[in-house]
Design a protein around this motif. Structure first.
Motif, PDB file in Angstrom:
ATOM      1  N   THR A   1       0.818  -1.203   0.107  1.00 13.44           N
ATOM      2  CA  THR A   1       0.024  -0.100  -0.004  1.00 13.44           C
ATOM      3  C   THR A   1       0.749   1.170   0.000  1.00 13.44           C
ATOM      4  N   ALA A   2       2.178   1.277   0.429  1.00 16.68           N
ATOM      5  CA  ALA A   2       2.929   2.169   0.738  1.00 16.68           C
ATOM      6  C   ALA A   2       3.056   3.313  -0.741  1.00 16.68           C
ATOM      7  N   PRO A   3       3.272   2.610  -1.959  1.00 16.40           N
ATOM      8  CA  PRO A   3       3.333   3.113  -3.323  1.00 16.40           C
ATOM      9  C   PRO A   3       1.938   4.217  -3.689  1.00 16.40           C
ATOM     10  N   TYR A   4       1.124   3.565  -3.319  1.00 10.88           N
ATOM     11  CA  TYR A   4      -0.388   4.340  -3.417  1.00 10.88           C
ATOM     12  C   TYR A   4      -0.070   5.651  -2.527  1.00 10.88           C
ATOM     13  N   LEU A   5       0.050   5.453  -1.045  1.00 13.75           N
ATOM     14  CA  LEU A   5       0.014   6.545  -0.345  1.00 13.75           C
ATOM     15  C   LEU A   5       1.243   7.502  -0.744  1.00 13.75           C
ATOM     16  N   LEU A   6       2.336   6.862  -1.111  1.00 13.80           N
ATOM     17  CA  LEU A   6       3.312   7.865  -1.522  1.00 13.80           C
ATOM     18  C   LEU A   6       3.031   8.686  -2.528  1.00 13.80           C
ATOM     19  N   ALA A   7       2.311   8.164  -3.500  1.00 12.14           N
ATOM     20  CA  ALA A   7       2.155   9.048  -4.673  1.00 12.14           C
ATOM     21  C   ALA A   7       1.140  10.020  -4.504  1.00 12.14           C
ATOM     22  N   ALA A   8       0.236   9.617  -3.543  1.00 19.55           N
ATOM     23  CA  ALA A   8      -0.817  10.672  -3.188  1.00 19.55           C
ATOM     24  C   ALA A   8      -0.132  12.071  -2.449  1.00 19.55           C
TER      25      ALA A   8
ATOM     26  N   LEU B   1       9.205  19.605 -13.565  1.00 21.59           N
ATOM     27  CA  LEU B   1       8.471  20.837 -12.873  1.00 21.59           C
ATOM     28  C   LEU B   1       7.054  20.483 -12.318  1.00 21.59           C
ATOM     29  N   SER B   2       6.537  19.226 -12.725  1.00 22.71           N
ATOM     30  CA  SER B   2       5.390  18.812 -12.076  1.00 22.71           C
ATOM     31  C   SER B   2       5.708  17.972 -10.721  1.00 22.71           C
ATOM     32  N   GLY B   3       6.946  17.819 -10.397  1.00 20.16           N
ATOM     33  CA  GLY B   3       7.173  17.537  -9.300  1.00 20.16           C
ATOM     34  C   GLY B   3       8.390  16.334  -8.986  1.00 20.16           C
ATOM     35  N   CYS B   4       8.216  15.653  -7.887  1.00 21.16           N
ATOM     36  CA  CYS B   4       8.955  14.599  -7.443  1.00 21.16           C
ATOM     37  C   CYS B   4       8.582  13.470  -7.679  1.00 21.16           C
ATOM     38  N   GLY B   5       9.319  12.313  -7.806  1.00 19.36           N
ATOM     39  CA  GLY B   5       8.355  11.087  -8.008  1.00 19.36           C
ATOM     40  C   GLY B   5       9.575  10.132  -8.457  1.00 19.36           C
ATOM     41  N   GLU B   6       9.231   9.340  -9.470  1.00 18.82           N
ATOM     42  CA  GLU B   6       9.891   8.357 -10.030  1.00 18.82           C
ATOM     43  C   GLU B   6      11.255   8.960 -10.598  1.00 18.82           C
TER      44      GLU B   6
ATOM     45  N   LEU C   1      -3.883   6.346  -9.517  1.00 21.20           N
ATOM     46  CA  LEU C   1      -3.691   6.265  -8.056  1.00 21.20           C
ATOM     47  C   LEU C   1      -2.178   6.303  -7.943  1.00 21.20           C
ATOM     48  N   LEU C   2      -1.595   5.619  -8.712  1.00 18.25           N
ATOM     49  CA  LEU C   2      -0.088   5.493  -8.639  1.00 18.25           C
ATOM     50  C   LEU C   2       0.658   6.787  -9.439  1.00 18.25           C
ATOM     51  N   SER C   3      -0.106   7.786 -10.017  1.00 14.75           N
ATOM     52  CA  SER C   3       0.492   8.875 -10.709  1.00 14.75           C
ATOM     53  C   SER C   3       1.033   9.765  -9.609  1.00 14.75           C
ATOM     54  N   THR C   4       2.231  10.289  -9.855  1.00 18.75           N
ATOM     55  CA  THR C   4       2.772  11.070  -8.794  1.00 18.75           C
ATOM     56  C   THR C   4       2.803  12.633  -9.191  1.00 18.75           C
ATOM     57  N   HIS C   5       1.981  12.735 -10.201  1.00 15.89           N
ATOM     58  CA  HIS C   5       1.704  14.069 -10.422  1.00 15.89           C
ATOM     59  C   HIS C   5       0.299  14.548 -10.780  1.00 15.89           C
ATOM     60  N   PRO C   6      -0.364  15.721 -10.127  1.00 11.32           N
ATOM     61  CA  PRO C   6      -1.592  16.008 -10.402  1.00 11.32           C
ATOM     62  C   PRO C   6      -1.847  16.276 -11.902  1.00 11.32           C
ATOM     63  N   ASP C   7      -3.127  16.392 -12.448  1.00  9.75           N
ATOM     64  CA  ASP C   7      -3.647  16.816 -13.707  1.00  9.75           C
ATOM     65  C   ASP C   7      -3.563  18.313 -13.724  1.00  9.75           C
ATOM     66  N   TYR C   8      -3.299  18.599 -15.114  1.00  9.38           N
ATOM     67  CA  TYR C   8      -3.208  20.170 -15.226  1.00  9.38           C
ATOM     68  C   TYR C   8      -4.371  20.904 -14.620  1.00  9.38           C
ATOM     69  N   HIS C   9      -5.574  20.406 -14.808  1.00  8.34           N
ATOM     70  CA  HIS C   9      -6.841  21.049 -14.355  1.00  8.34           C
ATOM     71  C   HIS C   9      -6.816  21.193 -12.905  1.00  8.34           C
ATOM     72  N   THR C  10      -6.407  20.146 -12.021  1.00  8.54           N
ATOM     73  CA  THR C  10      -6.315  20.241 -10.644  1.00  8.54           C
ATOM     74  C   THR C  10      -5.325  21.013 -10.418  1.00  8.54           C
ATOM     75  N   ARG C  11      -4.067  21.354 -11.202  1.00  7.50           N
ATOM     76  CA  ARG C  11      -3.041  22.235 -10.543  1.00  7.50           C
ATOM     77  C   ARG C  11      -3.687  23.710 -10.819  1.00  7.50           C
ATOM     78  N   LEU C  12      -4.250  23.848 -11.836  1.00 11.40           N
ATOM     79  CA  LEU C  12      -4.571  25.294 -12.397  1.00 11.40           C
ATOM     80  C   LEU C  12      -5.751  25.704 -11.489  1.00 11.40           C
ATOM     81  N   HIS C  13      -6.722  24.734 -11.023  1.00 11.92           N
ATOM     82  CA  HIS C  13      -7.745  24.787 -10.051  1.00 11.92           C
ATOM     83  C   HIS C  13      -7.323  25.652  -8.753  1.00 11.92           C
ATOM     84  N   HIS C  14      -6.058  24.920  -8.165  1.00 10.30           N
ATOM     85  CA  HIS C  14      -5.495  25.304  -6.960  1.00 10.30           C
ATOM     86  C   HIS C  14      -4.686  26.889  -7.181  1.00 10.30           C
TER      87      HIS C  14
END
Length: 304
Positions: A206-213, A257-262, A283-296
């Motif tokens: 389960t750690a990879p899913y939590l880490l991705a979040a 630019l979209s972050g840290c991950g793999e 769930l395993l994606s380490t980066h939010p989609d662009y819509h989410t980032r623009l929303h924030h």
């Protein structure tokens, strides 16, 4: 800190692997090998070690005088706005034709040649501010330590996978019976270990899913760091550019630019890869989609 906590199970597994191997090779020295391996984590913050990782694993290079003359004024402006000592970090270049940037190790900030050549001063400053946010908020060094301490476990897992492939390959030949017996014995051993230490297996699964979040959340926070310094509109422009490029190519560019991950080595970079389909892939994606980032980023744009 959350990244380190989620990577703690893999850290314990790696520590056990190092201790057991050292005990087999050098009886009575397992504890010493474990201590040396723990202390080796400090090397990842050693400046010469960081530079070697940047050069040989991340394929970065020092900027030319012309490139530095463009980057340094922007970097000074970004660090002045955020109240950070800019001389504590080093600027590097990646020879890539993609819009990208990265925060690596403890003091590395890199941008691609494409970004340097095609972004305006404001957009490039926004990218630098985002990467600085990863450093200031501890995303880069926590990711670095987590990956460093997970190396023994990953090597052993890779070895197990190769062994399974070898047994499967042998099973197709003349030694099919003995290969089947070996595969059956190995499977039973793995099953017994899994039943005995089910809580460890569950945690590792389960750690990879939590880490991705947590990593996706880190990207939003790095965006906030840049926006709070006044770079929100320019960062939104860059995100729109990346989104348009992805739609044209049909690929998802999981950029640094979209972050840290793999990361290919250490740091907060993820290479370009094809779109991952399915619920688990999201769930395993380490980066939010662009819509989410623009929303924030929207509140910062409204303030402007």
């Amino acid at each position: 800190m959350a990244q380190l906590l989620l990577q703690f199970p893999s850290f314990l597994a790696s520590l056990a692997i190092v201790a057991v191997l050292a005990q087999l090779l050098f009886p009575g020295m397992g504890w010493l090998a474990g201590l040396i391996w723990l202390a080796s984590g400090a090397m990842t913050f050693h400046r010469p070690t960081e530079r070697a990782l940047a050069r040989h694993l991340l394929n970065l290079r020092h900027p030319s005088p012309r490139e530095l003359s463009r980057l340094e004024p922007l970097w000074r402006a970004v660090t002045a706005r955020t109240g950070v000592e800019g001389r504590a970090y080093e600027l590097w270049i990646e020879d890539s034709d993609h819009l990208n940037a990265l925060a690596a190790a403890g003091h590395i900030v890199g941008v691609t040649r494409f970004s340097l050549e095609h972004l305006s001063d404001g957009q490039l400053a926004a990218v630098l501010a985002h990467e600085l946010g990863h450093h200031v908020r501890g995303h880069a060094w926590s990711s670095l330590l987590g990956q460093w301490y997970a190396v023994p476990g990953r090597l052993v897992w890779a070895g197990v996978r190769k062994l399974i492939r070898l047994v499967t390959f042998i099973g197709r030949g003349r030694m099919g019976f003995w290969a089947a017996v070996l595969l059956l014995v190995t499977g039973i051993a793995v099953l017994l270990v899994a039943l005995e230490y089910w809580f460890v297996i569950l945690t590792l699964a389960t750690a990879p899913y939590l880490l991705a979040a947590v990593t996706r959340r880190a990207e939003v926070r790095a965006d906030h760091h840049a926006a709070a310094a006044g770079f929100g509109p320019m960062l939104a422009e860059v995100l729109h550019m990346m989104q348009a490029a992805d739609q044209e190519s049909g690929l998802v560019k999981d950029s640094a630019l979209s972050g840290c991950g793999e990361t290919a080595a250490m740091g907060t970079r993820t290479p370009t890869r094809a779109r991952t389909e399915g619920f688990l892939g999201k769930l395993l994606s380490t980066h939010p989609d662009y819509h989410t980032r623009l929303h924030h980023l929207a509140p910062y744009l409204k303030q402007r």
